[in-house]
Motif scaffolding. Structure first.
Motif, PDB file in Angstrom:
ATOM      1  N   LYS A   1       0.814  -1.220   0.000  1.00 33.54           N
ATOM      2  CA  LYS A   1       0.000   0.000   0.000  1.00 33.54           C
ATOM      3  C   LYS A   1       0.848   1.270   0.000  1.00 33.54           C
ATOM      4  N   THR A   2       1.965   1.228   0.728  1.00 34.41           N
ATOM      5  CA  THR A   2       2.863   2.396   0.762  1.00 34.41           C
ATOM      6  C   THR A   2       3.333   2.731  -0.651  1.00 34.41           C
ATOM      7  N   GLN A   3       3.592   1.700  -1.460  1.00 33.36           N
ATOM      8  CA  GLN A   3       4.106   1.925  -2.809  1.00 33.36           C
ATOM      9  C   GLN A   3       3.008   2.482  -3.718  1.00 33.36           C
ATOM     10  N   ILE A   4       1.785   2.040  -3.467  1.00 24.83           N
ATOM     11  CA  ILE A   4       0.662   2.576  -4.229  1.00 24.83           C
ATOM     12  C   ILE A   4       0.478   4.047  -3.887  1.00 24.83           C
ATOM     13  N   SER A   5       0.732   4.394  -2.622  1.00 25.81           N
ATOM     14  CA  SER A   5       0.537   5.800  -2.284  1.00 25.81           C
ATOM     15  C   SER A   5       1.643   6.656  -2.915  1.00 25.81           C
ATOM     16  N   GLN A   6       2.846   6.078  -3.125  1.00 23.68           N
ATOM     17  CA  GLN A   6       3.864   6.798  -3.903  1.00 23.68           C
ATOM     18  C   GLN A   6       3.389   7.022  -5.347  1.00 23.68           C
ATOM     19  N   ARG A   7       2.785   5.985  -5.903  1.00 25.34           N
ATOM     20  CA  ARG A   7       2.268   6.138  -7.281  1.00 25.34           C
ATOM     21  C   ARG A   7       1.220   7.240  -7.340  1.00 25.34           C
TER      22      ARG A   7
ATOM     23  N   THR B   1       0.879   3.965 -13.092  1.00 24.06           N
ATOM     24  CA  THR B   1       0.573   2.568 -13.339  1.00 24.06           C
ATOM     25  C   THR B   1       1.826   1.694 -13.436  1.00 24.06           C
ATOM     26  N   GLN B   2       3.018   2.328 -13.556  1.00 21.52           N
ATOM     27  CA  GLN B   2       4.227   1.521 -13.721  1.00 21.52           C
ATOM     28  C   GLN B   2       5.375   1.958 -12.832  1.00 21.52           C
ATOM     29  N   GLY B   3       5.129   2.956 -11.969  1.00 22.87           N
ATOM     30  CA  GLY B   3       6.199   3.417 -11.087  1.00 22.87           C
ATOM     31  C   GLY B   3       7.294   4.157 -11.852  1.00 22.87           C
ATOM     32  N   ALA B   4       8.352   4.527 -11.149  1.00 24.87           N
ATOM     33  CA  ALA B   4       9.442   5.275 -11.769  1.00 24.87           C
ATOM     34  C   ALA B   4      10.783   4.790 -11.237  1.00 24.87           C
ATOM     35  N   ALA B   5      11.819   4.879 -12.080  1.00 22.89           N
ATOM     36  CA  ALA B   5      13.189   4.557 -11.665  1.00 22.89           C
ATOM     37  C   ALA B   5      14.090   5.722 -12.057  1.00 22.89           C
ATOM     38  N   PHE B   6      15.025   6.022 -11.185  1.00 23.72           N
ATOM     39  CA  PHE B   6      15.956   7.118 -11.429  1.00 23.72           C
ATOM     40  C   PHE B   6      17.363   6.534 -11.318  1.00 23.72           C
ATOM     41  N   VAL B   7      18.130   6.629 -12.426  1.00 21.06           N
ATOM     42  CA  VAL B   7      19.459   6.027 -12.493  1.00 21.06           C
ATOM     43  C   VAL B   7      20.487   7.126 -12.735  1.00 21.06           C
ATOM     44  N   SER B   8      21.560   7.145 -11.951  1.00 22.73           N
ATOM     45  CA  SER B   8      22.649   8.066 -12.280  1.00 22.73           C
ATOM     46  C   SER B   8      23.967   7.285 -12.321  1.00 22.73           C
TER      47      SER B   8
ATOM     48  N   LEU C   1       8.970  -7.720 -13.129  1.00 23.93           N
ATOM     49  CA  LEU C   1       7.643  -7.335 -12.617  1.00 23.93           C
ATOM     50  C   LEU C   1       6.515  -7.490 -13.626  1.00 23.93           C
ATOM     51  N   GLY C   2       6.879  -7.430 -14.912  1.00 24.20           N
ATOM     52  CA  GLY C   2       5.831  -7.470 -15.931  1.00 24.20           C
ATOM     53  C   GLY C   2       5.432  -6.097 -16.425  1.00 24.20           C
ATOM     54  N   TYR C   3       6.139  -5.052 -16.016  1.00 28.11           N
ATOM     55  CA  TYR C   3       5.877  -3.712 -16.550  1.00 28.11           C
ATOM     56  C   TYR C   3       7.131  -2.863 -16.430  1.00 28.11           C
ATOM     57  N   LYS C   4       7.180  -1.792 -17.241  1.00 27.91           N
ATOM     58  CA  LYS C   4       8.388  -0.975 -17.339  1.00 27.91           C
ATOM     59  C   LYS C   4       8.200   0.365 -16.639  1.00 27.91           C
ATOM     60  N   PRO C   5       8.932   0.633 -15.574  1.00 28.10           N
ATOM     61  CA  PRO C   5       8.795   1.941 -14.924  1.00 28.10           C
ATOM     62  C   PRO C   5       9.307   3.077 -15.828  1.00 28.10           C
TER      63      PRO C   5
END
Lengths: 538, 538
Positions: free
Chosen positions: A447-453, B458-465, B527-531
């Protein structure tokens, strides 16, 4: 309480519609009824579905699960359950078995199963379970009678049903077995469907739809489209045979409709032969009389109905003269999606026919008059509304209290265990476990991750990196208005100023936090909201 | 077409409900009718509202805007309009003026205005406009009669109305003026509200609600709560005086209800005195008979109703014995939010009363019988359904075609200009401009940016440096399942391997793109999806 015979413990499906799962607990074992999924509440953020929490299940006590019918809110979490409890025996009927196996094969899960027949007595360690045929909107639906071995207690558990005394497709609900088996018990309790309890009348029979469906199939237009719940095989049978009688070729568009039809064929639940159903590309360019089934009556995003309505289907484009028949209802929450489809179709000049215009949809759940028939057949001592939201459960209990003063209704929640003892019942609370959210490759997300989304969805995101030795700053934003780009230099200047005046001497965590706070404040001042911000430091 | 007298060009409010805005164009000028906001469609992603595109407006020709009434879908975008066109004169009535000024003051916008009275003839360069009193769900609502100077053409434009011949609160719709003024014209056209056209009957009068509301106010419980649309001042007046008569103290909870009541007081639209209304903290701890108005009948997130229902209000906590009355309907799309409130209240033991239980809500829009009364009073030559979604416009046009064979109905869209000429009409298309999305500090955000938000949601985010000289990689993820954390080292190893084998020699853009692609592929496999992925390179 002197003697406990067995207890009924719902862990899903009460105070909500979906994720039905109930435990029948007795001295020596626990038997599970159903294992369904729940579709997400207000906003999804990619969540495919929710499943019940399984932590109350003890593998040493839990060996059997009985499936009442093949709707997703009763079988949709079974794959997850079998991954954790691979030794369970799943009790099913032929049609439901095909539906389950199809899904499990996709996920490469195997299961042990036993077939049951309505009316058959399934003997477990402390209780016997007798599945009873009931009417519903999918073939092979059962209620369950659970009795202690010496018939001190009998419970009738029907999460989904209606009373259809005149269906051409299936037998009426088996009132006799209910009456006979429960009459033999000293004490009885009902656990009953609340979905349609706000409706005072008698739920329509599938049979009563035939006249209007026949009338529509006889219309002069070449192309009739129809959408409906894919699992309602009886309805699909009826429509297909009416279409055939009116000289229409039958086309089926949408994977779910094919799946249910194939399962129905394998289980002997349809008379429609394989070669009577066409795929869209088999009739491409043809102009004769057709009936085209479209999946997705709730406006689902990737469905055939939506694709067709938006003019995005490769085979069928909506044109004036087309007719789209909605042999379905709007599930609350889907109004906007479905109205949008009405509007799109209208803009293409397509005529829309819904259950407001003709009698072409019947619910699968009991109105008050259906419940009265059930209670007239046999009246129990205790009564528990299930399969409904809190509001419906209360209205259901109020109805029973008012109309059946001798019956004692109780409102229970998920994780409340109804213990059936000598001449009395007791309700015991367990810790409530929230359903688990599933996304993507059947992976649980917290749920915490959904709230980030949710935060990123409503406030965008900013990524800041800073290289100390060169003094270089890089900032990326996602989902902010383009005007924010014009202010990036200004933000960089501000951050650099702050770094020079204060931060260089501090530790890394403090440094990072300050960059984050400054970035969020800057955008808040500019836009009125703070993007989710991540900082990398070199 | 020989002579064009004037034309009617909707740029909002047709084929959608909301953002009403229409241009009356003639040889020498353009007059605007209304300037409203639209609430977002399927998913919001933080969007507060949408406003019409103003690019068709020419400041040299556009000097006047006439406001028909104070609902947000008619005045909500006025602030944006006045920022771009500060010299406009806004024509208003007293109550609507107060509502507008309150909003503009918050945004420090001033406006030039002129007051109008229903029945008064407003003379513009090429046309005269006569506002006509109509009934609706907010005080001071007008239809507009537009006539060319020599009465070659007369148009009646009513975007929102009902026929209420028996209201105690206001005069009935002014049929006489409509008949008299249009009878003087050679040719006539109607532009009429479609919101409630699916309803065959006559829309209920506010008056018909009094009996049931009075019955409810006389209930024995001390605490009655009631929620309703805040702008329905007549309803609030009626309820407050019934509550007073039954000895209840009147408490008002929620800013919007206060705002409308204050505007009503200033405009003489209420008899309720300021000291008869209490704020929640003025009655904290009191136990006498009360009626508590709650704002937010649609379940809005920060509203008094939702706060109360979730047990989150500081003054009032829901307890068994409380009664909450919904003197409102569920606007399609809000079902889940409102059902959730029903459920929460039920869980607290609160009784819920809705318009299904008693006659306590009346629509503000015309059913077919209302439309028949309008047409019986005066029958025009041409007829254009407005203020509705495509599906409703079509049903409206079909109804007119069937029941009034002498009237010629036409379906138009936004950006279709209806030109009224000698003995004929012509419909001319303009380029359609999409409404503009507004978020935060009244700032426009582009559709592309909203689709970025949707992806992150719907797919979250990733930050790469990546720091080349040290070879250090940092990865942050937002909105991915926690199990993804455990795989981060694996991703870093994979990226480093890729950098060593291939990337070091390439240019920066290619380098960044490859890191992005690899990261997205890695998570897709897991995961089945691309952030959504952003990369910084040092």
């Amino acid at each position: 309480m002197k003697n406990k015979y067995f207890s009924v413990l719902p862990i899903g499906g009460v105070e909500e519609i979906g994720s039905n799962m109930t435990m029948i607990r007795s001295h020596n074992e626990d038997i599970i009824i159903d294992c369904g999924m729940l579709f997400p509440h207000e906003d999804c953020f990619g969540i495919n579905y929710l499943i019940p929490d399984f932590s109350l299940l003890d593998p040493t006590r839990t060996k059997n699960i009985i499936i009442t019918h093949g709707h997703e809110d009763h079988i949709g979490a079974l794959g997850h359950l079998l991954k954790e409890f691979p030794d369970l025996t799943v009790w099913v009927t032929p049609f439901t078995l095909h539906l389950i196996q199809r899904k499990l094969e996709e996920h490469k899960i195997t299961m042990k199963y036993q077939m049951y027949k309505p009316g058959q007595e399934l003997a477990f360690k402390d209780v016997d379970v007798i599945p009873v045929h009931v009417n519903h909107s999918i073939p092979e639906t059962s209620g369950l009678i659970v009795r202690s071995k010496k018939h001190e207690w009998g419970a009738l558990y029907i999460s989904d049903f209606k009373v259809d005394l005149h269906s051409k497709h299936e037998l009426p609900i088996d009132f006799n077995t209910i009456k006979n088996k429960l009459s033999e018990c000293n004490q009885t309790a009902y656990f009953i469907d609340s979905t349609n309890v706000m409706y005072d009348g008698k739920t329509t029979s599938e049979n009563e739809l035939h006249a209007d469906l026949a009338h529509l199939m006889n219309r002069s237009e070449n192309r009739l489209f129809i959408t409906m719940f894919a699992s309602n095989v009886h309805r699909m049978n009826a429509i297909a045979s009416l279409a055939k009688a009116s000289g229409r070729k039958i086309v089926v568009m949408g994977r779910s409709l094919w799946t249910y039809m194939e399962s129905a064929r394998e289980a002997g639940q349809t008379q429609i032969k394989e070669d009577e159903l066409f795929k869209p590309d088999q009739v491409k360019g043809q102009n004769g009389k057709m009936l085209i089934f479209l999946s997705g009556c709730q406006g689902d995003f990737l469905s055939a109905l939506r694709r067709f309505s938006f003019g995005e289907d490769g085979t069928f484009k909506p044109v004036p003269g087309d007719v789209v028949i909605f042999s379905s209802k709007v599930i609350p929450g889907n109004e906007k999606k479905i109205f949008r489809i009405y509007n799109k179709l209208t803009q293409f000049g397509v005529e829309i026919i819904t259950a407001y215009d003709y009698s072409i949809h019947a619910s699968g759940h009991p109105g008050k008059e259906d419940l009265k028939l059930l209670l007239k057949n046999f009246t129990p001592n205790f009564y528990f509304p299930i399969h409904g939201e809190s509001y419906m459960l209360r209205k259901h209990a109020e109805f029973i209290k008012r109309d059946y003063p001798k019956v004692s209704p109780h409102i229970i929640h998920n994780y409340q265990e109804v213990i059936l003892g000598d001449g009395e019942i007791k309700v015991e609370d367990h810790d409530v476990k929230e359903p688990r959210l599933i996304h993507g490759k059947a992976i649980e997300i917290e749920k915490t991750q959904i709230s980030q989304r949710r935060k990123m969805a409503t406030q965008g995101a900013a990524f800041v990196s800073y290289h100390r030795s060169s003094g270089h700053i890089d900032i990326s934003t996602v989902g902010l208005p383009l005007m924010a780009e014009d202010h990036k230099e200004q933000l960089i200047k501000r951050l650099i100023k702050q770094i020079q005046s204060d931060l260089a001497t501090r530790d890394e965590k403090y440094f990072k936090d300050q960059l984050k706070i400054s970035t969020r404040q800057f955008y808040n001042h500019l836009l009125g909201y703070k993007p989710v911000t991540e900082v990398h430091l070199y």
